[in-house]
Design an enzyme around this catalytic site. Sequence first.
Site, PDB file in Angstrom:
ATOM      1  N   HIS A 205       0.796  -1.196  -0.048  1.00 32.93           N
ATOM      2  CA  HIS A 205      -0.037   0.031   0.188  1.00 32.93           C
ATOM      3  C   HIS A 205       0.877   1.413   0.011  1.00 32.93           C
ATOM      4  O   HIS A 205       0.468   2.207  -0.627  1.00 32.93           O
ATOM      5  CB  HIS A 205      -0.927   0.046   1.201  1.00 32.93           C
ATOM      6  CG  HIS A 205      -2.126  -0.878   1.049  1.00 32.93           C
ATOM      7  ND1 HIS A 205      -2.853  -1.262   2.250  1.00 32.93           N
ATOM      8  CD2 HIS A 205      -2.656  -1.630   0.208  1.00 32.93           C
ATOM      9  CE1 HIS A 205      -3.774  -2.059   1.811  1.00 32.93           C
ATOM     10  NE2 HIS A 205      -3.761  -2.385   0.362  1.00 32.93           N
ATOM     11  N   ASP A 458      -0.371  -8.804  -9.315  1.00 33.46           N
ATOM     12  CA  ASP A 458      -0.510 -10.368  -8.970  1.00 33.46           C
ATOM     13  C   ASP A 458       0.004 -11.332  -9.928  1.00 33.46           C
ATOM     14  O   ASP A 458       0.396 -12.329  -9.473  1.00 33.46           O
ATOM     15  CB  ASP A 458      -2.338 -10.584  -9.268  1.00 33.46           C
ATOM     16  CG  ASP A 458      -3.173 -10.150  -8.071  1.00 33.46           C
ATOM     17  OD1 ASP A 458      -2.651 -10.188  -7.023  1.00 33.46           O
ATOM     18  OD2 ASP A 458      -4.354  -9.806  -8.375  1.00 33.46           O
ATOM     19  N   CYS A 505      -1.652  -3.053 -17.169  1.00 33.35           N
ATOM     20  CA  CYS A 505      -2.227  -1.962 -16.124  1.00 33.35           C
ATOM     21  C   CYS A 505      -1.712  -2.257 -14.682  1.00 33.35           C
ATOM     22  O   CYS A 505      -2.376  -1.455 -13.998  1.00 33.35           O
ATOM     23  CB  CYS A 505      -3.714  -2.354 -16.290  1.00 33.35           C
ATOM     24  SG  CYS A 505      -4.291  -3.775 -15.747  1.00 33.35           S
TER      25      CYS A 505
END
Length: 581
Positions: A205, A458, A505
């Site tokens: 984060h 991911d 992306c």
Amino acid sequence: MVTSDTPSAASDPPSPGEGEALHGTPVVPGVAHAPALVVRTEVDPARVAAFDDGALDTDAALQAYDAAVEAVADGFAAKAARASGAAAEVLTASAGLARDRGLRKAVRKELASGTGLLDAVAAAVEQFAGVFAGMGGLMAERVTDLRDIERRLVARLVGAAEPGVPVPDAPVVLVAEDLAPADTAGLDPALVRALVTERGGPTSHTAIIARQLGIPCVVGVGGLRGPDGPVPGEALLVDGTTGEVRRRPDPHEAERLVAADAQARAASAAWCGPGRTRDGKPVKVLANVADAASAAAAAEAPVEGVGLFRTELCFLDRAEEPSVAEQAEVYAAVLAPFVGRTVVVRTLDAGSDKPVAFATLDGEENPALGVRGLRLAAGNPGLLDRQLDAVALAAERTGTDTWVMAPMVATVAEAADFAGRVRARGLRAGVMVEVPSAALLAHRVLEQVDFLSIGTNDLTQYAMAADRMASDLAHLTDPWQPAVLQLIAITAEAGRRAGKPVGVCGEAAADPLLAQVLVGMGATSLSMAAAAVRPVGAALGGTHLDACEEAAEAALAASDPAGARAAARAVLAELGAADRR
């Protein structure tokens, strides 16, 4: 509360680390030179010691806990309302985690057994932290958020100020073990010149929000917080491109490097699109958005559209599924600013670290590898169909060119089924390449869909079997890992052979150096936080396609991330110098 020190230059203590270079994982490029603001996040010990844990019975203690929860959650929500994009996402998620009913149940159980209130909170948080860490993947990333919530709850209970990074009155380099979303989201880039953390990885984060804010950032820096680490006020030179943090550098050399970086940034800021290499090869430069506010802001940037609209972020605070009409209204507000441009809508990526109450399954042992994203449609096909109906309605209402893609696709059959549903509504269909199987079978997946979009966050985590938040594994969660680059290259080559677009992306697209490598591999579009658009566009605009291709070959041939970065940088520097001769 957070304690910190930033002594003036005149009072700088002598340091045994003068000239020493620490190394971590580079996240956001840029060079900064400023005194260290060393942050230690703790609640005022005197207040904690003075708190009478035994003065409250079980009911009163639980009421005090509930009041503290509401105050902390409301604080997160208020900050989320002032933020946008990734910052708003993680703050909203933290508000939901603070209110988690399972956490409250664990606190109540501890209180009923006779445990004092502060100890009950600590025990409940420890229980959940152990569960999250054991799940690995994205859920393990929430442990940092959970610890931050614990500190804020304790502060509220004992009557102390909530912890947080103090606002400096002069430029600083922020040095911390780790930073919670509530701390990172509110940073002022004019004063916080760089972030350096001991924990975290490229997709933590802290890294994601730093990228959104455009603050040079290096994470996973070993030895940062030890007894011989930087002290408050010590001058640091941070290079967010190489990952080097130099202690007490030569001030003249440091200022020269900062000036050169500022000049390069100024040149980047002047870039106004469209995306293309120096010799004219088109590359769509797109924005990642999360809601109407971030879409409106991104539309003002020199982008050709949206490469990733994260629809689930619009509904993190919804207990029940919105109707088709409600969803269409939300989606139309995002599509409307991009009439004449393209918007790629991702269907709900619910699950794992983004629990959506009306979609996510409860009680999964390992949500990161469980029923998330498109997999939810297997047990609840109506959920996907209603969302696609809403997207189609929003596209018709706005007239915006709308493409739709599904997350967490692992098989050709999944891609084919999804494409059929999307095309039945008159929209272009694609899937995200996040699961290694999708990359390995990209040529067959492209027989079913119109485009692919690579989610490097991911894809890296799953390819390397490494928790994104484990600082000890930051070298594995680096998108420059040769295995990850190879999967990206396989996917891009499949797109080239099929004559279909393959974009990126994930966070990797926001790295100007890696962006050139991705284009060299064959990526046709790059989507990123709006703050990264101009630096990436300028980097592409200054480089010929053949230089990008040679840089890609050099990176793919490297044996580790540092070697891949160095090889790509060397090729681009050499060919760039040759162009200028």
